[in-house]
Scaffold this motif. Structure first.
Motif, mmCIF file in Angstrom:
data_model
loop_
_atom_site.group_PDB
_atom_site.id
_atom_site.type_symbol
_atom_site.label_atom_id
_atom_site.label_comp_id
_atom_site.label_asym_id
_atom_site.label_seq_id
_atom_site.Cartn_x
_atom_site.Cartn_y
_atom_site.Cartn_z
ATOM 1 N N LEU A 40 -67.727 -52.535 60.840
ATOM 2 C CA LEU A 40 -67.687 -52.084 62.237
ATOM 3 C C LEU A 40 -69.012 -52.288 62.967
ATOM 4 N N GLN A 41 -69.978 -52.845 62.254
ATOM 5 C CA GLN A 41 -71.291 -53.155 62.828
ATOM 6 C C GLN A 41 -71.965 -51.915 63.410
ATOM 7 N N VAL A 42 -72.036 -50.878 62.567
ATOM 8 C CA VAL A 42 -72.728 -49.650 62.959
ATOM 9 C C VAL A 42 -73.734 -49.280 61.878
ATOM 10 N N ASN A 43 -74.570 -48.329 62.207
ATOM 11 C CA ASN A 43 -75.562 -47.814 61.271
ATOM 12 C C ASN A 43 -74.850 -47.085 60.128
ATOM 13 N N THR A 44 -75.369 -47.222 58.929
ATOM 14 C CA THR A 44 -74.789 -46.568 57.755
ATOM 15 C C THR A 44 -74.741 -45.051 57.933
ATOM 16 N N ASN A 45 -75.757 -44.472 58.575
ATOM 17 C CA ASN A 45 -75.762 -43.025 58.809
ATOM 18 C C ASN A 45 -74.587 -42.590 59.683
ATOM 19 N N THR A 46 -74.229 -43.420 60.644
ATOM 20 C CA THR A 46 -73.088 -43.114 61.510
ATOM 21 C C THR A 46 -71.799 -43.141 60.700
ATOM 22 N N ALA A 47 -71.653 -44.144 59.854
ATOM 23 C CA ALA A 47 -70.474 -44.231 58.984
ATOM 24 C C ALA A 47 -70.426 -43.034 58.042
ATOM 25 N N MET A 48 -71.581 -42.619 57.532
ATOM 26 C CA MET A 48 -71.628 -41.468 56.628
ATOM 27 C C MET A 48 -71.152 -40.203 57.339
ATOM 28 N N ILE A 84 -69.387 -42.057 68.300
ATOM 29 C CA ILE A 84 -68.974 -43.220 67.513
ATOM 30 C C ILE A 84 -68.412 -42.791 66.161
ATOM 31 N N TYR A 85 -69.033 -41.813 65.513
ATOM 32 C CA TYR A 85 -68.539 -41.424 64.194
ATOM 33 C C TYR A 85 -67.134 -40.824 64.276
ATOM 34 N N ILE A 86 -66.809 -40.157 65.388
ATOM 35 C CA ILE A 86 -65.463 -39.613 65.579
ATOM 36 C C ILE A 86 -64.472 -40.765 65.766
ATOM 37 N N GLN A 87 -64.872 -41.768 66.531
ATOM 38 C CA GLN A 87 -64.012 -42.927 66.728
ATOM 39 C C GLN A 87 -63.773 -43.662 65.409
ATOM 40 N N MET A 88 -64.805 -43.717 64.573
ATOM 41 C CA MET A 88 -64.657 -44.346 63.259
ATOM 42 C C MET A 88 -63.698 -43.536 62.382
ATOM 43 N N ALA A 89 -63.835 -42.228 62.412
ATOM 44 C CA ALA A 89 -62.939 -41.360 61.639
ATOM 45 C C ALA A 89 -61.502 -41.530 62.138
ATOM 46 N N ASP A 90 -61.327 -41.616 63.452
ATOM 47 C CA ASP A 90 -59.995 -41.830 64.021
ATOM 48 C C ASP A 90 -59.413 -43.160 63.553
ATOM 49 N N ARG A 91 -60.249 -44.179 63.499
ATOM 50 C CA ARG A 91 -59.775 -45.490 63.050
ATOM 51 C C ARG A 91 -59.322 -45.430 61.591
ATOM 52 N N LEU A 92 -60.106 -44.779 60.753
ATOM 53 C CA LEU A 92 -59.696 -44.645 59.355
ATOM 54 C C LEU A 92 -58.378 -43.878 59.253
ATOM 55 N N CYS A 93 -58.223 -42.859 60.071
ATOM 56 C CA CYS A 93 -56.959 -42.115 60.092
ATOM 57 C C CYS A 93 -55.811 -43.020 60.532
ATOM 58 N N ASP A 94 -56.048 -43.855 61.542
ATOM 59 C CA ASP A 94 -55.028 -44.817 61.979
ATOM 60 C C ASP A 94 -54.627 -45.724 60.815
ATOM 61 N N GLU A 95 -55.616 -46.164 60.057
ATOM 62 C CA GLU A 95 -55.351 -47.063 58.934
ATOM 63 C C GLU A 95 -54.598 -46.346 57.812
ATOM 64 N N ILE A 96 -54.857 -45.068 57.636
ATOM 65 C CA ILE A 96 -54.119 -44.285 56.642
ATOM 66 C C ILE A 96 -52.671 -44.120 57.099
ATOM 67 N N ILE A 97 -52.472 -43.788 58.364
ATOM 68 C CA ILE A 97 -51.126 -43.616 58.907
ATOM 69 C C ILE A 97 -50.323 -44.911 58.786
#
Length: 118
Positions: A42-50, A9-22
């Motif tokens: 994104l309705q995830v745990n803060t540790n996952t987002a971190m 999930i954290y990789i998918q979140m990082a990918d999403r942020l990259c999509d938003e940057i692009i």
């Protein structure tokens, strides 16, 4: 956001942020949502987002300004685009070409499909 089981999930979140940057949603040297804000969004745990933010910081896509939050690093968009292009050329295209060969699809068919899509 709907997550799939292919990647952490954290990789998918990082990918999403990259999509938003692009896409230009977050500009270079511009602030991005805090870890907590993004976790809530994104309705995830803060540790996952971190973990996602830590990964992006290690990859030099974002940086932290103590007390101010996270920001997009200068050159991040180009870095993401270059990385994704390389992954596409090395991973996606070979698989696509293999499938085209198996299915009898030639470049003319692809060009026609591209015209309809584009």
């Amino acid at each position: 956001m709907t997550f799939n089981s292919d990647k952490a999930i954290y990789i998918q979140m990082a990918d999403r942020l990259c999509d938003e940057i692009i896409s230009g949603r977050y500009e270079e040297d511009g602030r991005i949502p805090s870890v907590r804000e993004y976790a809530v969004l994104l309705q995830v745990n803060t540790n996952t987002a971190m973990k996602a933010y830590d990964q992006l910081a290690r990859d030099e896509i974002i940086y932290n300004r103590r007390g101010l939050g996270y920001f997009v690093k200068a050159g991040a968009k180009d870095k993401i685009m270059n990385t994704r292009r390389q992954e596409f050329m090395e991973q996606t295209l070979p698989e696509l070409f293999r499938n085209m060969r198996l299915l009898g699809i030639d470049m003319k068919d692809v060009a026609e499909a591209w015209q309809h899509y584009h």
